[in-house]
Design a protein around this motif. Structure first.
Motif, PDB file in Angstrom:
ATOM      1  N   LEU A  62       0.833  -1.206   0.000  1.00 16.50           N
ATOM      2  CA  LEU A  62       0.000   0.000   0.000  1.00 16.50           C
ATOM      3  C   LEU A  62       0.865   1.253   0.000  1.00 16.50           C
ATOM      4  O   LEU A  62       0.576   2.221  -0.710  1.00 16.50           O
ATOM      5  CB  LEU A  62      -0.927   0.009   1.214  1.00 16.50           C
ATOM      6  N   LEU A  63       1.934   1.243   0.804  1.00 18.17           N
ATOM      7  CA  LEU A  63       2.824   2.406   0.848  1.00 18.17           C
ATOM      8  C   LEU A  63       3.486   2.615  -0.515  1.00 18.17           C
ATOM      9  O   LEU A  63       3.623   3.750  -0.976  1.00 18.17           O
ATOM     10  CB  LEU A  63       3.890   2.228   1.933  1.00 18.17           C
ATOM     11  N   ALA A  64       3.875   1.550  -1.176  1.00 18.42           N
ATOM     12  CA  ALA A  64       4.536   1.664  -2.482  1.00 18.42           C
ATOM     13  C   ALA A  64       3.569   2.191  -3.544  1.00 18.42           C
ATOM     14  O   ALA A  64       3.987   2.854  -4.497  1.00 18.42           O
ATOM     15  CB  ALA A  64       5.109   0.315  -2.907  1.00 18.42           C
ATOM     16  N   PHE A  65       2.264   1.898  -3.374  1.00 19.26           N
ATOM     17  CA  PHE A  65       1.263   2.398  -4.324  1.00 19.26           C
ATOM     18  C   PHE A  65       0.980   3.889  -4.108  1.00 19.26           C
ATOM     19  O   PHE A  65       0.539   4.569  -5.023  1.00 19.26           O
ATOM     20  CB  PHE A  65      -0.060   1.636  -4.180  1.00 19.26           C
ATOM     21  N   SER A  66       1.188   4.376  -2.891  1.00 20.55           N
ATOM     22  CA  SER A  66       0.806   5.760  -2.599  1.00 20.55           C
ATOM     23  C   SER A  66       1.811   6.728  -3.224  1.00 20.55           C
ATOM     24  O   SER A  66       2.991   6.410  -3.364  1.00 20.55           O
ATOM     25  CB  SER A  66       0.719   5.983  -1.090  1.00 20.55           C
ATOM     26  N   ARG A  67       1.324   7.901  -3.593  1.00 23.47           N
ATOM     27  CA  ARG A  67       2.155   8.828  -4.358  1.00 23.47           C
ATOM     28  C   ARG A  67       3.419   9.245  -3.605  1.00 23.47           C
ATOM     29  O   ARG A  67       4.491   9.302  -4.155  1.00 23.47           O
ATOM     30  CB  ARG A  67       1.345  10.076  -4.729  1.00 23.47           C
ATOM     31  N   SER A  70       4.063   7.107   1.467  1.00 24.43           N
ATOM     32  CA  SER A  70       3.821   7.313   2.889  1.00 24.43           C
ATOM     33  C   SER A  70       2.321   7.473   3.113  1.00 24.43           C
ATOM     34  O   SER A  70       1.592   7.920   2.223  1.00 24.43           O
ATOM     35  CB  SER A  70       4.629   8.530   3.350  1.00 24.43           C
ATOM     36  N   MET A  71       1.867   7.082   4.288  1.00 23.49           N
ATOM     37  CA  MET A  71       0.431   7.068   4.539  1.00 23.49           C
ATOM     38  C   MET A  71       0.173   7.170   6.052  1.00 23.49           C
ATOM     39  O   MET A  71       0.981   6.666   6.846  1.00 23.49           O
ATOM     40  CB  MET A  71      -0.121   5.732   4.030  1.00 23.49           C
ATOM     41  N   ALA A  72      -0.934   7.810   6.430  1.00 28.22           N
ATOM     42  CA  ALA A  72      -1.299   7.856   7.851  1.00 28.22           C
ATOM     43  C   ALA A  72      -1.605   6.431   8.323  1.00 28.22           C
ATOM     44  O   ALA A  72      -2.218   5.647   7.593  1.00 28.22           O
ATOM     45  CB  ALA A  72      -2.515   8.748   8.061  1.00 28.22           C
ATOM     46  N   LEU A  99      12.517  -1.243   6.961  1.00 29.63           N
ATOM     47  CA  LEU A  99      11.747  -1.169   5.721  1.00 29.63           C
ATOM     48  C   LEU A  99      10.769   0.003   5.714  1.00 29.63           C
ATOM     49  O   LEU A  99      10.294   0.420   4.660  1.00 29.63           O
ATOM     50  CB  LEU A  99      10.986  -2.490   5.505  1.00 29.63           C
ATOM     51  N   VAL A 100      10.479   0.512   6.904  1.00 30.33           N
ATOM     52  CA  VAL A 100       9.495   1.581   7.071  1.00 30.33           C
ATOM     53  C   VAL A 100      10.003   2.535   8.149  1.00 30.33           C
ATOM     54  O   VAL A 100      10.737   2.118   9.038  1.00 30.33           O
ATOM     55  CB  VAL A 100       8.122   0.950   7.469  1.00 30.33           C
ATOM     56  N   GLU A 101       9.624   3.806   8.056  1.00 27.54           N
ATOM     57  CA  GLU A 101       9.915   4.765   9.122  1.00 27.54           C
ATOM     58  C   GLU A 101       8.629   5.421   9.580  1.00 27.54           C
ATOM     59  O   GLU A 101       7.739   5.655   8.758  1.00 27.54           O
ATOM     60  CB  GLU A 101      10.864   5.871   8.611  1.00 27.54           C
ATOM     61  N   ARG A 102       8.540   5.716  10.878  1.00 28.64           N
ATOM     62  CA  ARG A 102       7.373   6.448  11.369  1.00 28.64           C
ATOM     63  C   ARG A 102       7.759   7.874  11.717  1.00 28.64           C
ATOM     64  O   ARG A 102       8.824   8.119  12.275  1.00 28.64           O
ATOM     65  CB  ARG A 102       6.810   5.762  12.628  1.00 28.64           C
ATOM     66  N   ALA A 114       3.436   6.489   8.235  1.00 25.52           N
ATOM     67  CA  ALA A 114       4.405   5.429   7.961  1.00 25.52           C
ATOM     68  C   ALA A 114       4.944   5.664   6.563  1.00 25.52           C
ATOM     69  O   ALA A 114       4.165   5.885   5.629  1.00 25.52           O
ATOM     70  CB  ALA A 114       3.752   4.065   8.049  1.00 25.52           C
ATOM     71  N   SER A 115       6.294   5.668   6.421  1.00 28.58           N
ATOM     72  CA  SER A 115       6.909   5.915   5.110  1.00 28.58           C
ATOM     73  C   SER A 115       7.821   4.760   4.741  1.00 28.58           C
ATOM     74  O   SER A 115       8.523   4.215   5.584  1.00 28.58           O
ATOM     75  CB  SER A 115       7.771   7.183   5.125  1.00 28.58           C
TER      76      SER A 115
END
Lengths: 168, 168
Positions: A62-67, A70-72, A99-102, A114-115
């Motif tokens: 989902l994060l990779a799909f988002s522009r 990153s996503m709430a 793999l992700v950062e908050r 989350a990015s």
């Protein structure tokens, strides 16, 4: 009780015990459970070498799909239709894996984002290629029956309150 | 990405990224996962007041169906299509709850039998009545579509190596 198909055997028992009105529903629900189990086994086998579970893969995807990559956290939960606590623990694990950062959103400090890290971005593309090859491209039914089954499951989800739009 | 149906949205993304050959399979597998989750929620809600999970309920149900109210642990595992360790831990829990007893078979001391206690027998009948009423009799599709969906899932299970006989 036949050994051949435990679900057909249970259906027979249900009818024999006078629960005919519930027998077909029992067989359907048990079949969904079994199909889920079979897919989970195949998916886990593909994702294990990548250090991922399906739940964590779905977050990366989902994060990779988002522009903004990153996503709430709250949006992840609603898209994945899981509880906030599940998202929190999965993202915490992904963060440990690098793999992700908050971080908190600058415009609204109450929102946690989350990015995807570059490592997360690379990993999710490799995992997706493997899942597509080994699982999603070969679900075990003809293309027509895959669509039929998805349509029936969409109707089922809709009956349980899910917002549903058929793939086209 | 549409908010309405996360699975349809994912399907769109899959096609947009050039993974068309895997998009329908992904949508089917994700739909199975979601349907499973919805059913698990409903089943857990019904079984929680009885102190049971679905896995433990299924063991009690199989024992209650058997002629002697007792079954070899290995046979429980093969009928439930789960690993021996899962059966062992579920039966240990049921034993603590006073619903099942374990003993070795007299004719072959290597075989461990699980037997229903009178408390287990009473509980599984109450739990079955509740599950039939609240879940199995109302799976969310018309009777005809329930059968159609079960048939498709049977074909799917068969493609993954399950022995399958259609309910009749």
């Amino acid at each position: 009780m036949t050994d051949r198909d435990p679900i057909a055997a249970a259906h027979e028992q249900w009818v024999d015990h006078g629960w005919s009105d519930a027998a077909d529903g029992m067989a359907l629900i048990t079949s969904v459970t079994r199909a889920h189990q079979l897919f989970v086994e195949r998916i886990d086998e593909v994702l294990r070498p990548h250090g991922l579970t399906f739940a964590r893969y779905e977050i990366l995807r989902l994060l990779a799909f988002s522009r903004r990559r990153s996503m709430a956290m709250s949006r992840l939960g609603s898209l994945l239709q899981v509880h906030a606590t599940s998202v929190t623990s999965a993202v915490a694990r992904l963060e440990k894996q690098g793999l992700v950062e908050r971080r908190t959103q600058e415009s609204d400090r109450r929102v946690v984002l989350a990015s995807l890290t570059p490592a997360g971005e690379a990993l999710v593309e490799r995992a997706t290629a493997d899942l597509n090859d080994a699982v999603f491209a070969t679900p075990g039914l003809t293309p027509e029956r895959v669509r039929e089954a998805t349509e029936l499951l969409s109707a089922l989800r809709s009956a349980h309150g899910d917002a549903v739009a058929l793939p086209h």
